[in-house]
Design a protein around this motif. Sequence first.
Motif, PDB file in Angstrom:
ATOM      1  N   ARG A  81       0.837  -1.199   0.000  1.00 35.55           N
ATOM      2  CA  ARG A  81       0.000   0.000   0.000  1.00 35.55           C
ATOM      3  C   ARG A  81       0.876   1.255   0.000  1.00 35.55           C
ATOM      4  O   ARG A  81       0.644   2.193  -0.755  1.00 35.55           O
ATOM      5  CB  ARG A  81      -0.928   0.002   1.215  1.00 35.55           C
ATOM      6  CG  ARG A  81      -1.940   1.129   1.209  1.00 35.55           C
ATOM      7  CD  ARG A  81      -2.904   1.053   2.389  1.00 35.55           C
ATOM      8  NE  ARG A  81      -3.604  -0.203   2.452  1.00 35.55           N
ATOM      9  CZ  ARG A  81      -3.372  -1.160   3.380  1.00 35.55           C
ATOM     10  NH1 ARG A  81      -2.479  -0.980   4.318  1.00 35.55           N
ATOM     11  NH2 ARG A  81      -4.065  -2.282   3.360  1.00 35.55           N
ATOM     12  N   GLU A  82       1.904   1.258   0.851  1.00 38.51           N
ATOM     13  CA  GLU A  82       2.822   2.394   0.932  1.00 38.51           C
ATOM     14  C   GLU A  82       3.490   2.654  -0.422  1.00 38.51           C
ATOM     15  O   GLU A  82       3.575   3.805  -0.876  1.00 38.51           O
ATOM     16  CB  GLU A  82       3.888   2.125   1.995  1.00 38.51           C
ATOM     17  CG  GLU A  82       4.923   3.213   2.120  1.00 38.51           C
ATOM     18  CD  GLU A  82       6.034   2.859   3.099  1.00 38.51           C
ATOM     19  OE1 GLU A  82       7.116   3.465   2.974  1.00 38.51           O
ATOM     20  OE2 GLU A  82       5.840   1.995   3.979  1.00 38.51           O
ATOM     21  N   ARG A 114       2.457   1.787  -3.401  1.00 38.67           N
ATOM     22  CA  ARG A 114       1.453   2.261  -4.375  1.00 38.67           C
ATOM     23  C   ARG A 114       1.153   3.733  -4.152  1.00 38.67           C
ATOM     24  O   ARG A 114       1.134   4.536  -5.099  1.00 38.67           O
ATOM     25  CB  ARG A 114       0.159   1.441  -4.265  1.00 38.67           C
ATOM     26  CG  ARG A 114      -0.941   1.923  -5.220  1.00 38.67           C
ATOM     27  CD  ARG A 114      -2.217   1.116  -5.108  1.00 38.67           C
ATOM     28  NE  ARG A 114      -2.789   1.048  -3.791  1.00 38.67           N
ATOM     29  CZ  ARG A 114      -3.492   2.036  -3.224  1.00 38.67           C
ATOM     30  NH1 ARG A 114      -3.680   3.188  -3.857  1.00 38.67           N
ATOM     31  NH2 ARG A 114      -4.001   1.873  -2.022  1.00 38.67           N
ATOM     32  N   GLU A 115       0.957   4.105  -2.904  1.00 42.14           N
ATOM     33  CA  GLU A 115       0.635   5.491  -2.599  1.00 42.14           C
ATOM     34  C   GLU A 115       1.801   6.430  -2.895  1.00 42.14           C
ATOM     35  O   GLU A 115       1.596   7.519  -3.432  1.00 42.14           O
ATOM     36  CB  GLU A 115       0.181   5.613  -1.147  1.00 42.14           C
ATOM     37  CG  GLU A 115      -1.182   4.963  -0.917  1.00 42.14           C
ATOM     38  CD  GLU A 115      -1.589   4.884   0.545  1.00 42.14           C
ATOM     39  OE1 GLU A 115      -0.769   5.200   1.440  1.00 42.14           O
ATOM     40  OE2 GLU A 115      -2.752   4.512   0.805  1.00 42.14           O
ATOM     41  N   LYS A 116       3.032   6.005  -2.568  1.00 42.59           N
ATOM     42  CA  LYS A 116       4.213   6.823  -2.879  1.00 42.59           C
ATOM     43  C   LYS A 116       4.369   7.029  -4.379  1.00 42.59           C
ATOM     44  O   LYS A 116       4.813   8.082  -4.827  1.00 42.59           O
ATOM     45  CB  LYS A 116       5.483   6.182  -2.318  1.00 42.59           C
ATOM     46  CG  LYS A 116       5.755   6.526  -0.893  1.00 42.59           C
ATOM     47  CD  LYS A 116       7.124   6.016  -0.482  1.00 42.59           C
ATOM     48  CE  LYS A 116       7.445   6.456   0.923  1.00 42.59           C
ATOM     49  NZ  LYS A 116       8.763   5.966   1.350  1.00 42.59           N
ATOM     50  N   THR A 120      -3.482   4.791  -8.235  1.00 41.95           N
ATOM     51  CA  THR A 120      -4.743   4.302  -7.686  1.00 41.95           C
ATOM     52  C   THR A 120      -4.772   2.782  -7.841  1.00 41.95           C
ATOM     53  O   THR A 120      -3.981   2.207  -8.609  1.00 41.95           O
ATOM     54  CB  THR A 120      -5.947   4.888  -8.449  1.00 41.95           C
ATOM     55  OG1 THR A 120      -5.877   4.443  -9.819  1.00 41.95           O
ATOM     56  CG2 THR A 120      -5.962   6.415  -8.382  1.00 41.95           C
TER      57      THR A 120
END
Length: 80
Positions: free
Chosen positions: A18-19, A21-23, A27
């Motif tokens: 998740r980290e 992907r967000e960095k 989406t």
Amino acid sequence: MIDKREWMRKSGFCDRLREAREKAGYTREHVAANLETVKEYVFKVENAQTCPSIAKVCAMAELYEVTIDWLCGRKEENDC
């Protein structure tokens, strides 16, 4: 023996996915399109509801420009 999904949670694998992907600013829809899957799959992997194949882990690491070792918690920092 530890369950795969339990390991995903305890090792931080899900959090690191998740980290990463967000960095990267992606989406779940963008990741799904790149992995030729659906956004629900990405959600389920990030929440340890399903275990990805090694091919999907490799594809995610490449997409996010991180190492598999980092995703798996074997390195504290991502040394690509």
